[in-house]
Design an enzyme around this catalytic site. Structure first.
Site, mmCIF file in Angstrom:
data_model
loop_
_atom_site.group_PDB
_atom_site.id
_atom_site.type_symbol
_atom_site.label_atom_id
_atom_site.label_comp_id
_atom_site.label_asym_id
_atom_site.label_seq_id
_atom_site.Cartn_x
_atom_site.Cartn_y
_atom_site.Cartn_z
ATOM 1 N N MET A 1 0.850 -1.176 0.000
ATOM 2 C CA MET A 1 0.000 0.000 0.000
ATOM 3 C C MET A 1 0.897 1.241 0.000
ATOM 4 O O MET A 1 1.580 1.512 0.980
ATOM 5 C CB MET A 1 -0.905 -0.029 1.231
ATOM 6 C CG MET A 1 -1.592 1.255 1.509
ATOM 7 S SD MET A 1 -2.801 1.296 2.869
ATOM 8 C CE MET A 1 -2.275 0.088 4.014
ATOM 9 N N PRO A 2 0.918 2.004 -1.084
ATOM 10 C CA PRO A 2 1.714 3.235 -1.117
ATOM 11 C C PRO A 2 1.150 4.292 -0.162
ATOM 12 O O PRO A 2 -0.054 4.486 -0.080
ATOM 13 C CB PRO A 2 1.582 3.708 -2.564
ATOM 14 C CG PRO A 2 1.158 2.510 -3.340
ATOM 15 C CD PRO A 2 0.345 1.689 -2.391
ATOM 16 N N PHE A 3 2.057 4.933 0.549
ATOM 17 C CA PHE A 3 1.687 6.012 1.463
ATOM 18 C C PHE A 3 2.548 7.219 1.096
ATOM 19 O O PHE A 3 3.765 7.176 1.223
ATOM 20 C CB PHE A 3 1.929 5.604 2.918
ATOM 21 C CG PHE A 3 1.533 6.661 3.906
ATOM 22 C CD1 PHE A 3 0.212 6.854 4.248
ATOM 23 C CD2 PHE A 3 2.492 7.475 4.482
ATOM 24 C CE1 PHE A 3 -0.151 7.832 5.162
ATOM 25 C CE2 PHE A 3 2.137 8.461 5.390
ATOM 26 C CZ PHE A 3 0.816 8.639 5.734
#
Length: 61
Positions: A1-3
């Site tokens: 999950m990119p943050f």
């Protein structure tokens, strides 16, 4: 999950913040082949008195 974390100087409208979140999400989703639902974006607004340039707060520039 990119943050993704973005720090900007305060003063932009809610609409502009929403637009930046949308465009960052689209770009990261396309670039990383990640579903947009998995992309998280945090926008932090910094007061002008807390942001410095050339040794001085930009509020005094």
């Amino acid at each position: 999950m990119p943050f993704i974390q973005v720090s900007i100087i305060e003063g932009r409208s809610k609409e502009k913040i929403a637009e930046v979140i949308q465009k960052i999400t689209e770009t990261v989703s396309e670039t990383l082949d990640a579903p947009a639902e998995n992309v998280r974006v945090l926008v932090t607004e910094i007061p002008k008195t807390h942001w410095g340039k050339a040794g001085k707060p930009i509020a005094k520039s």
